[in-house]
Write a protein that holds these residues in place. Structure first.
Motif, PDB file in Angstrom:
ATOM      1  N   LYS A  99     -23.605  12.216  -6.990  1.00 25.53           N
ATOM      2  CA  LYS A  99     -23.974  13.588  -7.372  1.00 25.53           C
ATOM      3  C   LYS A  99     -24.962  13.603  -8.521  1.00 25.53           C
ATOM      4  CE  LYS A  99     -19.567  15.581  -5.986  1.00 25.53           C
ATOM      5  NZ  LYS A  99     -18.286  16.149  -6.457  1.00 25.53           N
ATOM      6  N   ASP A 100     -24.880  12.614  -9.389  1.00 24.64           N
ATOM      7  CA  ASP A 100     -25.751  12.564 -10.571  1.00 24.64           C
ATOM      8  C   ASP A 100     -27.228  12.369 -10.229  1.00 24.64           C
ATOM      9  OD1 ASP A 100     -23.661  13.060 -12.286  1.00 24.64           O
ATOM     10  OD2 ASP A 100     -23.408  10.972 -12.901  1.00 24.64           O
ATOM     11  N   MET A 101     -27.541  12.067  -8.967  1.00 25.10           N
ATOM     12  CA  MET A 101     -28.954  11.973  -8.560  1.00 25.10           C
ATOM     13  C   MET A 101     -29.612  13.345  -8.501  1.00 25.10           C
ATOM     14  SD  MET A 101     -29.288   9.104  -5.559  1.00 25.10           S
ATOM     15  CE  MET A 101     -28.048   9.807  -4.457  1.00 25.10           C
ATOM     16  N   GLU A 102     -28.801  14.395  -8.343  1.00 25.24           N
ATOM     17  CA  GLU A 102     -29.348  15.742  -8.161  1.00 25.24           C
ATOM     18  C   GLU A 102     -30.237  16.139  -9.331  1.00 25.24           C
ATOM     19  OE1 GLU A 102     -27.891  19.769  -6.102  1.00 25.24           O
ATOM     20  OE2 GLU A 102     -26.439  18.798  -7.402  1.00 25.24           O
ATOM     21  N   PRO A 112     -36.414   4.709  -9.105  1.00 23.05           N
ATOM     22  CA  PRO A 112     -35.541   4.005 -10.052  1.00 23.05           C
ATOM     23  C   PRO A 112     -34.122   4.589 -10.148  1.00 23.05           C
ATOM     24  CG  PRO A 112     -37.696   4.354 -11.027  1.00 23.05           C
ATOM     25  CD  PRO A 112     -37.695   5.082  -9.717  1.00 23.05           C
ATOM     26  N   VAL A 113     -33.977   5.902 -10.070  1.00 23.58           N
ATOM     27  CA  VAL A 113     -32.645   6.516 -10.125  1.00 23.58           C
ATOM     28  C   VAL A 113     -31.830   6.086  -8.907  1.00 23.58           C
ATOM     29  CG1 VAL A 113     -31.394   8.722 -10.007  1.00 23.58           C
ATOM     30  CG2 VAL A 113     -33.356   8.475 -11.547  1.00 23.58           C
ATOM     31  N   HIS A 114     -32.451   6.099  -7.741  1.00 27.25           N
ATOM     32  CA  HIS A 114     -31.752   5.684  -6.518  1.00 27.25           C
ATOM     33  C   HIS A 114     -31.434   4.196  -6.563  1.00 27.25           C
ATOM     34  CE1 HIS A 114     -31.580   4.674  -2.092  1.00 27.25           C
ATOM     35  NE2 HIS A 114     -30.592   5.528  -2.247  1.00 27.25           N
ATOM     36  N   LYS A 115     -32.325   3.405  -7.104  1.00 30.62           N
ATOM     37  CA  LYS A 115     -32.081   1.955  -7.204  1.00 30.62           C
ATOM     38  C   LYS A 115     -30.837   1.664  -8.063  1.00 30.62           C
ATOM     39  CE  LYS A 115     -36.215  -0.202  -5.792  1.00 30.62           C
ATOM     40  NZ  LYS A 115     -35.914  -1.275  -4.875  1.00 30.62           N
ATOM     41  N   LYS A 116     -30.626   2.442  -9.127  1.00 29.34           N
ATOM     42  CA  LYS A 116     -29.425   2.278  -9.952  1.00 29.34           C
ATOM     43  C   LYS A 116     -28.174   2.640  -9.149  1.00 29.34           C
ATOM     44  CE  LYS A 116     -29.465   1.445 -14.035  1.00 29.34           C
ATOM     45  NZ  LYS A 116     -29.221   0.138 -14.657  1.00 29.34           N
ATOM     46  N   GLU A 136     -27.330  -0.208  -6.894  1.00 26.50           N
ATOM     47  CA  GLU A 136     -26.634  -1.270  -7.640  1.00 26.50           C
ATOM     48  C   GLU A 136     -25.133  -0.973  -7.721  1.00 26.50           C
ATOM     49  OE1 GLU A 136     -28.261  -2.099 -11.520  1.00 26.50           O
ATOM     50  OE2 GLU A 136     -30.313  -2.093 -10.717  1.00 26.50           O
ATOM     51  N   HIS A 137     -24.813   0.264  -8.068  1.00 24.64           N
ATOM     52  CA  HIS A 137     -23.406   0.651  -8.165  1.00 24.64           C
ATOM     53  C   HIS A 137     -22.718   0.530  -6.802  1.00 24.64           C
ATOM     54  CE1 HIS A 137     -19.809   2.822  -9.415  1.00 24.64           C
ATOM     55  NE2 HIS A 137     -19.912   3.487  -8.278  1.00 24.64           N
ATOM     56  N   MET A 138     -23.366   1.054  -5.768  1.00 24.40           N
ATOM     57  CA  MET A 138     -22.760   1.048  -4.436  1.00 24.40           C
ATOM     58  C   MET A 138     -22.578  -0.376  -3.931  1.00 24.40           C
ATOM     59  SD  MET A 138     -22.163   4.168  -4.232  1.00 24.40           S
ATOM     60  CE  MET A 138     -21.339   4.122  -2.664  1.00 24.40           C
ATOM     61  N   SER A 139     -23.475  -1.271  -4.271  1.00 26.30           N
ATOM     62  CA  SER A 139     -23.353  -2.671  -3.853  1.00 26.30           C
ATOM     63  C   SER A 139     -22.102  -3.314  -4.436  1.00 26.30           C
ATOM     64  CB  SER A 139     -24.580  -3.468  -4.282  1.00 26.30           C
ATOM     65  OG  SER A 139     -25.720  -3.008  -3.592  1.00 26.30           O
ATOM     66  N   GLU A 140     -21.696  -2.862  -5.602  1.00 27.56           N
ATOM     67  CA  GLU A 140     -20.504  -3.405  -6.250  1.00 27.56           C
ATOM     68  C   GLU A 140     -19.212  -2.813  -5.688  1.00 27.56           C
ATOM     69  OE1 GLU A 140     -20.854  -2.820 -10.457  1.00 27.56           O
ATOM     70  OE2 GLU A 140     -22.778  -3.862 -10.553  1.00 27.56           O
ATOM     71  N   VAL A 141     -19.226  -1.529  -5.312  1.00 25.26           N
ATOM     72  CA  VAL A 141     -17.974  -0.836  -4.980  1.00 25.26           C
ATOM     73  C   VAL A 141     -17.724  -0.636  -3.487  1.00 25.26           C
ATOM     74  CG1 VAL A 141     -17.946   0.352  -7.209  1.00 25.26           C
ATOM     75  CG2 VAL A 141     -18.938   1.503  -5.202  1.00 25.26           C
ATOM     76  N   ARG A 142     -18.726  -0.763  -2.680  1.00 22.29           N
ATOM     77  CA  ARG A 142     -18.526  -0.440  -1.267  1.00 22.29           C
ATOM     78  C   ARG A 142     -18.033  -1.642  -0.464  1.00 22.29           C
ATOM     79  NH1 ARG A 142     -24.357  -0.606  -0.707  1.00 22.29           N
ATOM     80  NH2 ARG A 142     -24.785  -2.521   0.414  1.00 22.29           N
ATOM     81  N   GLU A 143     -17.155  -1.338   0.447  1.00 26.61           N
ATOM     82  CA  GLU A 143     -16.710  -2.318   1.436  1.00 26.61           C
ATOM     83  C   GLU A 143     -17.678  -2.315   2.613  1.00 26.61           C
ATOM     84  OE1 GLU A 143     -13.210  -2.140   4.625  1.00 26.61           O
ATOM     85  OE2 GLU A 143     -12.477  -2.383   2.567  1.00 26.61           O
ATOM     86  N   SER A 144     -18.064  -1.096   3.044  1.00 26.00           N
ATOM     87  CA  SER A 144     -19.016  -0.956   4.150  1.00 26.00           C
ATOM     88  C   SER A 144     -19.670   0.413   4.083  1.00 26.00           C
ATOM     89  CB  SER A 144     -18.308  -1.142   5.493  1.00 26.00           C
ATOM     90  OG  SER A 144     -17.336  -0.139   5.682  1.00 26.00           O
ATOM     91  N   SER A 145     -20.758   0.538   4.814  1.00 24.61           N
ATOM     92  CA  SER A 145     -21.428   1.829   4.923  1.00 24.61           C
ATOM     93  C   SER A 145     -22.146   1.895   6.261  1.00 24.61           C
ATOM     94  CB  SER A 145     -22.424   2.037   3.770  1.00 24.61           C
ATOM     95  OG  SER A 145     -23.437   1.063   3.799  1.00 24.61           O
ATOM     96  N   VAL A 146     -22.345   3.114   6.722  1.00 22.34           N
ATOM     97  CA  VAL A 146     -23.129   3.378   7.930  1.00 22.34           C
ATOM     98  C   VAL A 146     -24.036   4.548   7.612  1.00 22.34           C
ATOM     99  CG1 VAL A 146     -21.445   2.471   9.584  1.00 22.34           C
ATOM    100  CG2 VAL A 146     -21.344   4.868   8.921  1.00 22.34           C
ATOM    101  N   SER A 147     -25.156   4.623   8.311  1.00 25.59           N
ATOM    102  CA  SER A 147     -26.085   5.720   8.049  1.00 25.59           C
ATOM    103  C   SER A 147     -26.737   6.208   9.322  1.00 25.59           C
ATOM    104  CB  SER A 147     -27.156   5.283   7.050  1.00 25.59           C
ATOM    105  OG  SER A 147     -27.993   4.308   7.609  1.00 25.59           O
ATOM    106  N   VAL A 148     -27.265   7.401   9.242  1.00 25.80           N
ATOM    107  CA  VAL A 148     -28.084   7.974  10.309  1.00 25.80           C
ATOM    108  C   VAL A 148     -29.178   8.790   9.648  1.00 25.80           C
ATOM    109  CG1 VAL A 148     -26.624  10.032  10.604  1.00 25.80           C
ATOM    110  CG2 VAL A 148     -28.074   9.253  12.495  1.00 25.80           C
ATOM    111  N   ASP A 149     -30.366   8.718  10.209  1.00 28.81           N
ATOM    112  CA  ASP A 149     -31.511   9.497   9.740  1.00 28.81           C
ATOM    113  C   ASP A 149     -32.083  10.229  10.942  1.00 28.81           C
ATOM    114  OD1 ASP A 149     -32.046   8.320   6.870  1.00 28.81           O
ATOM    115  OD2 ASP A 149     -31.608   6.629   8.186  1.00 28.81           O
TER     116      ASP A 149
END
Length: 95
Positions: free
Chosen positions: A26-29, A72-76, A79-92
Motif C-alpha cells: 500500500k505504501d507505493m501509492e 526504485p520504490v517498486h524495486k524496494k 526486495e521485501h517480497m523476495s524475503e517474505v513470499r513463498e510463491s506468487s502468480v500474476s496476470v496482466d
C-alpha cells in the motif's frame, strides 16, 4: 488501460506478517507517477488454495507498467517480497 494483478502466498501466514506486507504494498501509492490505481486485498477465507494478499494495479500503457517495474520504490518492494513470499502468480491484461 493495463491491469497488473499479483497474488502472494507468504512464508509466515500470521495475521501480523500479512498485515505488515500488505502495508508495504500500500505504501507505493502516490510514490510512482505511472501507477494510476492501486488496491491491496487480504484474504478472508484462508482455504488451502487461498493466497494471502492480492495486489491490483493499473497503468495507462505498457510503457507505464514497464516504468513501474524498474522504479526504485517498486524495486524496494520487490526486495521485501523476495524475503517474505513463498510463491506468487500474476496476470496482466489490457482493457
Amino acid at each position: 488501460m493495463i491491469t497488473h494483478i499479483v497474488l502472494f502466498k507468504l512464508k509466515d501466514r500470521s495475521e501480523a506478517s500479512v498485515a505488515r506486507t500488505a502495508q508495504v504494498l500500500k505504501d507505493m501509492e502516490g510514490k510512482i507517477e505511472e501507477l494510476k490505481f492501486l488496491e491491496v486485498g487480504v484474504d478472508i477465507i484462508h482455504s488451502d488454495r487461498s493466497y494471502d494478499i492480492a495486489l491490483v494495479t493499473k497503468f495507462e500503457s505498457m510503457e507505464g507498467l514497464n516504468a513501474y517495474q524498474i522504479h526504485p520504490v517498486h524495486k524496494k518492494v520487490i526486495e521485501h517480497m523476495s524475503e517474505v513470499r513463498e510463491s506468487s502468480v500474476s496476470v496482466d491484461y489490457e482493457v
